[in-house]
Design a protein around this motif. Structure first.
Motif, PDB file in Angstrom:
ATOM      1  N   ILE A   5       1.075  -1.655  -0.075  1.00 13.59           N
ATOM      2  CA  ILE A   5      -0.093  -0.157   0.335  1.00 13.59           C
ATOM      3  C   ILE A   5       0.511   1.168   0.184  1.00 13.59           C
ATOM      4  CG2 ILE A   5      -2.072   1.601   1.701  1.00 13.59           C
ATOM      5  CD1 ILE A   5      -3.032  -1.457   2.582  1.00 13.59           C
ATOM      6  N   ILE A  11      -2.982  -2.680  -3.246  1.00 11.88           N
ATOM      7  CA  ILE A  11      -3.357  -4.373  -2.676  1.00 11.88           C
ATOM      8  C   ILE A  11      -2.693  -5.540  -3.440  1.00 11.88           C
ATOM      9  CG2 ILE A  11      -5.339  -3.225  -1.481  1.00 11.88           C
ATOM     10  CD1 ILE A  11      -7.220  -4.254  -2.924  1.00 11.88           C
ATOM     11  N   ILE A 261      -6.007  -6.013   4.446  1.00 12.86           N
ATOM     12  CA  ILE A 261      -5.529  -4.750   3.906  1.00 12.86           C
ATOM     13  C   ILE A 261      -6.940  -3.928   4.635  1.00 12.86           C
ATOM     14  CG2 ILE A 261      -7.407  -3.262   2.011  1.00 12.86           C
ATOM     15  CD1 ILE A 261      -6.917  -6.045   0.279  1.00 12.86           C
ATOM     16  N   TYR A 265      -5.633   0.115   6.421  1.00 15.55           N
ATOM     17  CA  TYR A 265      -6.373   1.097   6.363  1.00 15.55           C
ATOM     18  C   TYR A 265      -6.865   1.918   8.140  1.00 15.55           C
ATOM     19  CZ  TYR A 265      -6.383   0.652   0.968  1.00 15.55           C
ATOM     20  OH  TYR A 265      -6.022   0.917  -0.609  1.00 15.55           O
TER      21      TYR A 265
END
Length: 330
Positions: A5, A11, A261, A265
């Motif tokens: 990232i 990704i 993922i 984030y």
């Protein structure tokens, strides 16, 4: 996942499938063929490295979008996992293998609480010293440093939480070996991304790939490294999974990439690349773990669990995008 990232907002969708395939390979080598455990572990790590390098080649040097390459990898590696295991589950693994990831320190005896508290105290002392030394170094160079009240709060609250966690571990079976492995991985990658030239190149590439390339950064090599490293860490995760589950199944690793993922984030990584820290990703992973376990304990339906995790991921990305837009407009 964080390094992919950071290096450009990309990704890797193949993580769970790599876990399944490497786990299947471990099952065949260790359980079916009864190959030497150390040799089997080495082969599994090398296979994970090769799988990552295979995808990295197409992404970095052939310039195929990472989403397409890793989507193809997700389907291909999952299919190979099913073929390798013939749709069956292999178990159990020998104790000589499972003890690598399922044992505790100390292994036995009545000193569990004492050892846990001592280890926790050493970690707290190292944390306090590192914080003070880092602050002094920044102040000497004229960098902006945290306010004293915030520093004091951090030096009190974080060690208190660490000591509480190690006290709980001491009350149970001791310090899990997997926790030590995780700590080593976090420390190594935190140092790599924060204090090495290749680590800073990742941020430079994520911030502006063209500017980084014109500045002399080999962006293709950096991206190749990010995805090759992804395959290696996925193979480590595969060995941990088959050891803790004591079985190798073709369905292993399902949706692992989604959790990874989301953790990045939620932990502060930017969807545009160039921003994110290893510590933040760990916090995001802890949040996802608490969310998964909490909803399972409450008996919430699996479909609603996926809905909640999807909304949490969307909220984290929306917050990142809105923050970036606000800064640009300002």
């Amino acid at each position: 996942m964080l390094m992919c990232i950071i290096a450009g907002g990309n990704i890797d969708l193949s993580v769970g499938s790599v876990v399944a395939l490497v786990g299947a390979l471990a099952g065949v080598l260790i359980v079916n063929l009864k190959l030497n455990i150390y040799l089997s572990i080495l082969i599994c790590l090398l296979v994970g490295l090769l799988l990552g390098a295979w995808q990295a080649f197409w992404i970095a040097y052939m310039r195929i979008p990472p989403f397409i390459v890793t989507l193809a990898g997700m389907l291909t590696f999952r299919g190979l996992a099913w073929s390798t295991l013939d749709g069956k589950t292999i178990s159990p693994f020998p104790m000589e293998f499972t003890r690598f990831f399922n044992s505790y320190i100390p292994a036995s005896g009545g000193a569990t609480l004492t050892v846990s508290i001592i280890v926790g105290a050493v970690i707290c002392a190292m944390f306090v010293v590192m914080q003070l030394v880092t602050r002094a170094s920044k102040a000497k160079k004229g960098y902006q440093v945290d306010a004293v009240p915030w520093l004091v709060a951090k030096l009190v609250l974080i060690p208190a939480v660490v000591m509480w966690v190690f006290w709980l571990l001491g009350q149970d079976k001791g310090i899990p070996v997997i926790l030590i492995l995780l700590a080593v991985v976090v420390l190594v990658y935190n140092y790599f991304t924060s204090n090495t030239v290749p680590g800073r190149y990742l941020y430079a590439m994520g911030g502006n790939e063209k500017a980084a390339r014109l500045s002399g950064v080999n962006t293709k090599r950096i991206q190749f490294f990010a995805y090759t490293n992804m395959g290696f860490l996925a193979s480590v995760a595969a060995l941990v999974c088959v050891s803790r589950f004591n079985s190798a199944a073709p369905s292993a690793g399902t949706n692992y990439e989604m959790d990874a993922i989301a953790a990045c984030y939620i932990g502060g990584a930017s969807a545009f690349g160039g921003v994110g820290k290893v510590g933040g990703a760990v916090i995001g992973a802890i949040f996802m773990g608490v969310l998964n376990n909490g909803m399972s304990i409450l008996g919430i339906d699996q479909n609603w669990q996926r809905t909640v995790k999807g909304l949490v991921l969307l909220a984290a990305v929306i917050f990142d995008v809105m923050s970036k837009n606000r800064k640009q407009s300002a």
